[in-house]
Every structure is written in C-alpha cells, then in structure tokens.
Design a protein around this motif. Structure first.
Motif, short mmCIF file in Angstrom:
data_model
loop_
_atom_site.label_atom_id
_atom_site.label_comp_id
_atom_site.label_asym_id
_atom_site.label_seq_id
_atom_site.Cartn_x
_atom_site.Cartn_y
_atom_site.Cartn_z
N ASP A 49 -3.22 4.47 -1.91
CA ASP A 49 -3.68 4.50 -0.52
C ASP A 49 -2.55 4.82 0.46
O ASP A 49 -2.67 4.54 1.66
CB ASP A 49 -4.32 3.15 -0.15
CG ASP A 49 -5.56 2.87 -0.98
OD1 ASP A 49 -6.29 3.82 -1.29
OD2 ASP A 49 -5.78 1.69 -1.33
N ARG A 50 -1.46 5.37 -0.03
CA ARG A 50 -0.32 5.68 0.84
C ARG A 50 -0.73 6.46 2.08
O ARG A 50 -0.30 6.16 3.20
CB ARG A 50 0.73 6.47 0.05
CG ARG A 50 1.90 6.97 0.91
CD ARG A 50 2.91 7.75 0.06
NE ARG A 50 3.99 8.33 0.85
CZ ARG A 50 5.10 7.69 1.22
NH1 ARG A 50 5.26 6.43 0.87
NH2 ARG A 50 6.04 8.28 1.91
N TYR A 51 -1.56 7.46 1.91
CA TYR A 51 -1.85 8.38 3.01
C TYR A 51 -2.95 7.87 3.93
O TYR A 51 -3.36 8.59 4.85
CB TYR A 51 -2.17 9.76 2.46
CG TYR A 51 -0.99 10.34 1.71
CD1 TYR A 51 0.11 10.82 2.40
CD2 TYR A 51 -0.96 10.35 0.32
CE1 TYR A 51 1.21 11.33 1.73
CE2 TYR A 51 0.13 10.86 -0.36
CZ TYR A 51 1.22 11.34 0.34
OH TYR A 51 2.31 11.83 -0.33
N ALA A 52 -3.35 6.61 3.74
CA ALA A 52 -4.23 5.99 4.72
C ALA A 52 -3.46 5.65 5.99
O ALA A 52 -4.05 5.49 7.07
CB ALA A 52 -4.87 4.72 4.14
N GLN A 73 0.82 -1.21 0.00
CA GLN A 73 0.00 0.00 0.00
C GLN A 73 0.85 1.26 0.00
O GLN A 73 0.41 2.32 -0.48
CB GLN A 73 -0.91 -0.02 1.24
CG GLN A 73 -1.82 1.18 1.41
CD GLN A 73 -2.52 1.18 2.76
OE1 GLN A 73 -1.88 1.12 3.81
NE2 GLN A 73 -3.85 1.19 2.73
#
Length: 645
Positions: free
Chosen positions: A475-478, A470
């Motif tokens: 969706d890195r900043y999840a 990820q």
C-alpha cells in the motif's frame, strides 16, 4: 576468498596473512582513546563548548524509555516511529554523553560516590539500558517475530537490521574511546558490551548468510553498507580473536562487494541524497577503516567509481541546505551529516571543490561533528584537527560555489541538473529525471522536474512523509507524496504505475553552452491504454544578449485520451492569473506561462500536517494543474518558467 571488485583489489591480502594484518587494530582506526589528551584537548573551543552544552542539556532531560507497547505499535496501528524515535533519541543521548566524557577526560574510581563524573556515569546508564533491551531491531524489520505472529520480540532470536547495527556500532566506539575509563569506573561493563554485540550481531552475521539486505541477488541498497560498516567496527574494536576477526572482515568485504557491484558507474544513487550518507558514504568510511588498519594491502581507495560516487552530493546541490531530492530523500539536509568524509576524500583524490562543498555543508548545519550522525563518525571528525580547523576558521569572502557545475548528466540514473551560471546559485536551476518506477525508495515520478531560483526550489518534489509500516508494503502508493498525481508529470488519462517495467524511453540530452535539456518518451511509465506517445522535453535556455534565461517544457502526445492534465507542485505563495502564475518564497520567485486558450488552470492548496514534510516546506504546498480543454487525438502544450523580476 571474495571475488568481487574489492576482493580483486585486495587480492592475496584476504588470505591466511589477513589475521596478521589485522592484529591489534585499535591503534590504527584513526580515533585514539580518551587518554590521548593531545588530540582531545586540541578540539577547537567553539566545538567543545557546543558539545558540552548539548551534553548538559541531555543530563537535564529524562532518559528516553524503550517500551514493549511502543514497539508493538508497528503491528497495532502502523506507527513505527513511536519506538524508533525513542531508540534514536537514546542513541543520540549516549553519543553526546560519550563525547562530553572524552572531551572533559572525567573519571573516578568505581567506589567514588556523588556526581564526580556525570557525563561518564550517564553514558554508562544509557549503554546498560540498550544492553538490557529485549531487541535492538526496529519492529517492522523483525521477520522472526512476525513469522511467529507475535508483537513481543524474542531475545534469543535476534534479527540483524539497521537498528541492531546502530547500537552495535555505538557499543564498539564507546568501548574503544572510553575503554580505560570504563575499566576504572564501571568494571564489568566492557565484558557485557562484547557479549551483547556477539549474540545480537556477530553470531547472526556469521551464521545467517542469506540476509536479504546483503543483496546477493543484485538488489543491494543502503542497508548493505550500513550494516557491514557496523559489523566491521565491531570486528576491529570488540573481537579479541585474531582468526575470527579476519573471518568477519572477509565476510564484510564479500558482502560489500554486492553493493558496489550494484552502483552505476556515474556515481548516482537512486535512493536520493539523504541515502547517499547512509549507503555510499559508509562505503568510503569502510575503505578508510580497512586502509587504516591493514595498510597498502587493504587499500582499495583508488577504484575509479569512488570519485564519481563522492561527487553525487555536490552534483545534486541547489543552494544552501536545498538539494534535488529523488526517491525518499527530503529536499533539505538535516544537521546530522558526516561532512568530514567527503572533505577528506576530496583532499585525497585531488578534488578541492568537493572539500569546499563539505566545509560549506558543515557550516550550513553549524556542527562539524554531529552526535546524531553516529558516535564513530563524530569521534572521527573530532579527531581530525584539519577538518575541525577548516570548519571553525573564519569564512573567506564569498568566492562562489566552485562545486556547482554548469550542467551535470548522470546517464545511468537519467538525471540532468543544469544551472544558468556555473559555480553560482544565481538565477535559474533545473533538474529533470527520466528513469523508471522500480527504483529504490521509488516515487512515481518518471519525467518529473524541479525549478529553483537563486538556489531555492519553487517547483518541487514534496519528499517523503514519516515512515509507517505501510510505507514499504503493497500500500506504499496510497500515500499522496509517492503518487504521480503529486509530482511534476503529465496525467494523460491515467496516473503512472509502479514497477521496473514502467519506464522512460528514447532519452536524449542536449549539453552545450546555450542550452541544457532532456527529452524522453514517457508512454512506458503509464498502464496500457489509448495513449500511444507522450514526448516531453525540458530545456534550460541560458541568457544571450538582452534575452533572459528561461526553462522551456514541451509536452506532445498522441492517442484519444479522456483527459490530459499537467501537474505542478509548488512551494511558496502562488498568484494565479490568466495564462500566468507567480510563485515566491524566501526572496526568490519564478513566473510560469502557458497558453490560456489551450488549458484551464486550477490551484489546490494542501496543508502539511506531517512533521517531515512541514520541516521542509512549512505549512503547505500548492498543486497547480493545467487541464487541456480538448485533448483530441494529438496535441501539445508548452510551459515556460522565468525568474521573477
């Protein structure tokens, strides 16, 4: 013919005569083979004993296994570390065993039975294990397998990534340093090593010229020098064709030019301190190799940028193992850095403070030649008698830290580091960044700052958690450590957004003896909305007379905002009072003050179960949030930090 910075430096050397310049290069790479006992027997006893003990421990452990199931986990549950950790462990094991075999000089005939040369035999086993693996590529990088919709790599379609580069470099240096003994103990192995490197690395490198990691579009990052440095080692040490070797070196020089062209002239690395060693440091190593094998015609080590690049680590140093950690860098350097590189370059460029920082770093980590840094790096360090002597010599009485400047401003990266006292970790240090949210290994941190006392950071950036599939996707900043809500930035009714267009503006700095500070307009880091302006200034005010040093943070905004929060991520024990908070850790402390009539304060403890985060910070961090009671259509809040008495 390459036309970039390096190509221009080498000029005609990259022409037809390059093959002649590079002929028989193995004797000019700075590392002799195992038979040169005057070098290897001169390695200081403490270093020898440490490496031998590490190799003995490896022999007592089972060899790490590389399995298809672990490789497939990147696609199945996102856990890329299940395979990558085993690959690193196997690589480190082989490196330690090779180093021990070199130091001991052990060898036996191919037909000799029993444990006559245990380190050499176990190193051969590890090399063969890698040679028999279906792939050297780390699963999240293998676009060929992903395009087929499969989870098992195809050995006939190798993907050239960092993992492949690491194994190829391991093969090149192991073959070089142990060559005579491999011929005697394991005849046939050297041919196998060459064949595997050729089909998995050199042929793909030659035939595919649009690898994304080359960065021909201007976006080169640490992958570029990381892979090019491995290809260069293979070309010099494993390629027996003079003409092909010259062709490979031309491609390496041309590719590396893309990385050098992307570097800012202030020497900053937006990927962070940990990635300096993976990228910029490898540029320095490549240039050393080229100069060593090609002589003055291939010596580009006088480029003006290199002196700035070299000093980035010392400029980000807070104290001990602590560093200003922008991007995905952890705040503490692990014990696997090739400190001999900045040491040697500091001596070459007349920067004794840089060499002193390197010696201090190696002593802090306790190892002048760490195997995990890579076999070639460890061998180069061990073969440098001056370096080994500098690290193992009795330390002189403490005369400060001459590499710690009173203030450093990197205008391209927009990072300021300022200390209460130059050449010392004593007292307050502040770092503050402006920048933008499209940086390499980006965090949403425009306008964030750090505060350290006596070299220990207390107002911090968490760093990165363990990578998953990820991490480098949409969706890195999840993940919370990447979000602006977990950095020391304002939250003016919204959090920051990712992308190059979300940036600081109107950046100015004050650099004088009494005050060092940065001011910026932060509105551009947030999505469009009611916010019309957010001005932040962060200043270190040095002591004058009886007045103590302090850090002054001023935030002023305009716009009818639904709420205003000021976030602060803290490391250590936090005591919260009315308009005051005290943070203490490892004997250092800082006091935070604000007007309690303007803000409500709350503290939230976050437990750290990620191994990388907990390795830096222990079991927890604390987020202290100031919530403005009445944001109105304009307002301001001042926060003051002082060293705890």
């Amino acid at each position: 013919m390459t036309t970039g910075i390096l190509g221009a430096s080498f000029r005609s050397a990259l022409g037809p005569e390059l093959a002649r310049l590079l002929a028989d290069p193995a004797g000019r790479v700075g590392v002799p083979d195992v038979t040169c006992r005057e070098v290897w027997d001169a390695v200081p006893l403490p270093v020898r004993e440490r490496l031998t003990a590490e190799a003995r421990a490896e022999l007592a452990r089972p060899e790490p296994r590389l399995t298809a199931g672990d490789w497939a986990r990147a696609a199945r549950d996102g856990d890329r570390g299940a395979y990558e950790d085993r690959a690193w462990e196997l690589q480190e094991r082989v490196s330690r065993l090779v180093l021990a075999a070199v130091l001991s000089g052990e060898v036996a005939d191919a037909t000799a039975a029993g444990e006559v040369c245990p380190h050499l035999d176990a190193a051969v086993d590890g090399l063969v294990r890698f040679a028999e693996a279906s792939t050297w590529c780390w699963a999240p990088h293998d676009r060929f397998t992903a395009a087929r919709g499969e989870v098992v790599p195809d050995a006939d379609e190798p993907y050239l990534d960092l993992g492949a580069a690491e194994v190829a470099a391991l093969f090149a240096w192991a073959d070089h340093v142990l060559g005579p003994h491999l011929e005697r103990r394991a005849p046939g192995l050297r041919r196998r090593l060459r064949r595997e490197v050729d089909r998995r690395v050199l042929v793909p490198f030659e035939q595919v010229r649009d690898w994304r990691w080359i960065g021909a579009d201007g976006g080169a990052n640490n992958w570029n020098p990381w892979i090019h440095s491995a290809v260069l080692a293979c070309a010099l040490l494993l390629c027996d064709d003079d003409v092909r070797r010259a062709r490979l070196v031309r491609l390496v020089v041309g590719g590396l030019d893309h990385y050098i062209a992307a570097l800012p002239d202030d020497g900053g690395v937006d990927e962070g301190i940990a990635y300096w060693w993976a990228g910029a440091c490898r540029v320095l190593e490549v240039l050393d190799l080229l100069a060593g094998v090609g002589g003055p015609a291939l010596d580009a080590r006088e480029l003006p940028l290199l002196g700035e690049l070299l000093r980035y680590p010392q400029r980000m140093h807070l104290g001990g193992s602590w560093y200003v950690n922008v991007g995905d860098a952890p705040p503490r350097l692990s014990g696997d850095r090739p400190w001999h590189v900045p040491y040697r370059w500091g001596a070459r460029l007349g920067l004794p403070e840089t060499s002193a920082h390197a010696v201090a770093g190696a002593r802090q980590e306790g190892d002048p030649a760490p195997a995990r840094a890579g076999l070639g790096r460890a061998l180069t360090a061990l073969a440098d008698a001056r370096w080994c002597s500098a690290v193992t010599a009795r330390a002189a009485p403490d005369d400060g830290a001459p590499w710690l400047a009173g203030q450093v401003w990197l205008p391209r990266l927009e990072i300021l580091v300022a200390r209460q006292e130059a050449v010392s970790t004593r007292g307050l240090t502040v770092a503050v960044k402006a920048g933008h949210n499209g940086e390499h290994h980006n965090h949403l941190d425009v306008g964030s700052y750090w505060v350290a006392v006596d070299g220990r950071p207390l107002v911090v950036d968490a760093g990165r958690p363990r990578y998953t599939t990820q991490t480098f996707g949409p969706d890195r900043y999840a993940a919370w450590p990447f979000q602006s809500a977990w950095h020391n930035v304002p939250e003016p009714g919204d959090t920051q957004s990712p992308g190059r267009e979300f940036t600081a503006g109107e950046v100015t700095v004050c650099l004088d003896g009494e005050r060092s500070g940065l001011s910026a307009e932060l509105r551009g880091a947030y999505p469009a909305g009611p916010l019309t302006s957010w001005k932040r200034s962060v200043d270190l005010v040095r002591p004058t007379g009886a007045a103590a040093a302090y850090i002054d943070v001023q935030d002023n905004w305009r716009g009818r905002l639904p709420y205003v929060r000021l976030r602060h991520l803290l490391s250590g024990h936090v005591e919260l009072g009315d308009g005051v908070a005290r943070v203490t850790a490892e004997g250092s402390g800082v006091v935070m003050r604000w007007d309690p009539a303007l803000c409500d304060a709350s503290a939230e403890r976050v437990e750290l179960d990620d191994p990388l985060l907990s390795a830096s910070w222990g079991g927890f961090l604390t987020r202290l949030t100031l919530t403005v009671r009445d944001p109105g259509s304009a307002g301001g809040v001042a926060v003051r930090w002082e060293a705890a008495g």
